[in-house]
Design a protein around this motif. Structure first.
Motif, short mmCIF file in Angstrom:
data_model
loop_
_atom_site.label_atom_id
_atom_site.label_comp_id
_atom_site.label_asym_id
_atom_site.label_seq_id
_atom_site.Cartn_x
_atom_site.Cartn_y
_atom_site.Cartn_z
N ARG A 1 12.97 -9.43 -1.89
CA ARG A 1 12.21 -9.99 -3.00
C ARG A 1 11.89 -8.91 -4.04
N ALA A 2 11.58 -7.70 -3.57
CA ALA A 2 11.33 -6.59 -4.50
C ALA A 2 12.58 -6.30 -5.32
N GLN A 3 13.75 -6.36 -4.68
CA GLN A 3 15.00 -6.14 -5.41
C GLN A 3 15.23 -7.23 -6.45
N GLN A 4 14.85 -8.49 -6.11
CA GLN A 4 14.97 -9.57 -7.06
C GLN A 4 14.07 -9.35 -8.28
N LEU A 5 12.99 -8.59 -8.08
CA LEU A 5 12.10 -8.24 -9.18
C LEU A 5 12.57 -6.98 -9.91
N ALA A 6 13.73 -6.43 -9.50
CA ALA A 6 14.26 -5.18 -10.04
C ALA A 6 13.29 -4.04 -9.76
N GLY A 7 12.58 -4.13 -8.62
CA GLY A 7 11.59 -3.13 -8.27
C GLY A 7 11.84 -2.51 -6.92
N THR A 8 10.82 -1.83 -6.40
CA THR A 8 10.91 -1.16 -5.11
C THR A 8 9.65 -1.50 -4.30
N ILE A 9 9.78 -1.37 -2.98
CA ILE A 9 8.65 -1.56 -2.09
C ILE A 9 8.74 -0.53 -0.98
N ASP A 10 7.59 -0.02 -0.57
CA ASP A 10 7.59 1.02 0.46
C ASP A 10 6.35 0.86 1.33
N TRP A 11 6.43 1.44 2.54
CA TRP A 11 5.33 1.41 3.48
C TRP A 11 4.95 2.85 3.80
N THR A 12 3.69 3.20 3.62
CA THR A 12 3.22 4.54 3.91
C THR A 12 1.92 4.44 4.70
N ALA A 13 1.49 5.58 5.23
CA ALA A 13 0.20 5.62 5.91
C ALA A 13 -0.91 5.52 4.89
N GLY A 14 -1.94 4.73 5.19
CA GLY A 14 -3.07 4.61 4.29
C GLY A 14 -3.90 5.88 4.29
N THR A 15 -4.56 6.14 3.19
CA THR A 15 -5.36 7.37 3.08
C THR A 15 -6.56 7.35 4.03
N ARG A 16 -6.98 6.16 4.44
CA ARG A 16 -8.10 6.04 5.38
C ARG A 16 -7.65 5.35 6.67
N GLY A 17 -6.41 5.59 7.06
CA GLY A 17 -5.87 4.91 8.23
C GLY A 17 -5.18 3.62 7.85
N GLY A 18 -4.55 3.00 8.82
CA GLY A 18 -3.86 1.76 8.55
C GLY A 18 -2.55 1.97 7.79
N THR A 19 -2.07 0.90 7.18
CA THR A 19 -0.79 0.92 6.48
C THR A 19 -0.97 0.51 5.02
N LYS A 20 -0.25 1.18 4.16
CA LYS A 20 -0.27 0.85 2.73
C LYS A 20 1.12 0.32 2.33
N VAL A 21 1.14 -0.87 1.73
CA VAL A 21 2.36 -1.45 1.18
C VAL A 21 2.32 -1.26 -0.32
N VAL A 22 3.34 -0.62 -0.87
CA VAL A 22 3.34 -0.30 -2.30
C VAL A 22 4.52 -1.00 -2.98
N LEU A 23 4.20 -1.90 -3.89
CA LEU A 23 5.21 -2.62 -4.68
C LEU A 23 5.15 -2.15 -6.12
N GLU A 24 6.31 -1.85 -6.68
CA GLU A 24 6.38 -1.49 -8.11
C GLU A 24 7.57 -2.21 -8.73
N PHE A 25 7.32 -2.85 -9.87
CA PHE A 25 8.44 -3.51 -10.57
C PHE A 25 8.14 -3.56 -12.07
N PRO A 26 9.19 -3.54 -12.89
CA PRO A 26 9.00 -3.53 -14.34
C PRO A 26 8.47 -4.86 -14.85
N LEU A 27 7.51 -4.78 -15.76
CA LEU A 27 6.93 -5.97 -16.34
C LEU A 27 7.70 -6.39 -17.59
N PRO A 28 7.75 -7.69 -17.86
CA PRO A 28 8.40 -8.14 -19.10
C PRO A 28 7.68 -7.59 -20.31
N ARG A 29 8.41 -7.36 -21.38
CA ARG A 29 7.78 -6.83 -22.60
C ARG A 29 7.55 -7.96 -23.60
#
Length: 199
Positions: free
Chosen positions: A171-199
């Motif tokens: 789905r992130a690829q369909q948005l022409a974006g990226t998604i990643d999973w990292t360790a949260g700064t206070r424990g747990g898991t962080k899901v990070v989605l980034e995609f370009p917004l329409p202009r």
């Protein structure tokens, strides 16, 4: 011209019949699913039933899903997530940049953003047994940066649980974006989605 007119009439009739069927499904099966949500007492089963209701609504409305602005979509995501956390006895910390732009998203973008956000919350609740979820939304250049962080056991438990990361990546690829999973700064898991917004 007559053939074109007949073809257009057939397409119109088929579309109207499809809309009638979707409305019947929504009113009948949708109502029964909502009854199930309110009848279930176990938080995990209630959240699963609620996720089924939301997925069902997605399927029913996908044919005529309305486009909306980014902030309208985020508002709906926030409302749904608050209900889910409240039902599970958890807490939502929603942080949205006041300077976030508000471009119009098309139907597909709205659907992908909803499903990625919902899956991230589902994973945090069902697999990570999180009691606190933080969602942050801000603009980075011309892109939206959305991160969902939980207070669950972290990445090791996530991968062991076999979460549906492939669907989220697609789905992130369909948005022409990226998604990643990292360790949260206070424990747990962080899901990070980034995609370009329409202009």
């Amino acid at each position: 011209q007559l053939a074109d007119a007949l073809r257009a009439e057939r397409l119109k009739a088929a579309a109207e019949e499809r809309q009638r069927l979707l409305a019947d499904l929504h009113d009948d099966i949708g109502a029964k699913l909502l009854t199930l949500v309110h009848a279930v007492r176990e938080p995990e089963l209630a959240d699963l039933a609620r996720a089924v209701v939301q997925d069902f609504r997605d399927v029913v409305s996908r044919t005529n899903q309305d486009a909306c602005t980014l902030q309208q979509a985020l508002g709906q995501i926030r409302e749904e997530t608050e209900h889910r956390l409240e039902s599970a006895g958890g807490l939502l910390d929603w942080q949205q940049d006041a300077a976030l732009p508000d471009p119009l998203l098309d139907e597909a973008q709205v659907l992908h953003l909803f499903r990625i956000s919902r899956e991230a919350v589902t994973n945090a609740l069902r697999h990570g047994h999180a009691t606190h979820i933080r969602v942050r939304a801000k603009a980075v250049g011309q892109s939206l940066l959305l991160d969902v962080t939980d207070n669950g056991p972290g990445l090791a438990a996530e991968h062991h649980a076999g979460r549906g990361t492939d669907s989220m990546r697609n789905r992130a690829q369909q948005l022409a974006g990226t998604i990643d999973w990292t360790a949260g700064t206070r424990g747990g898991t962080k899901v990070v989605l980034e995609f370009p917004l329409p202009r």
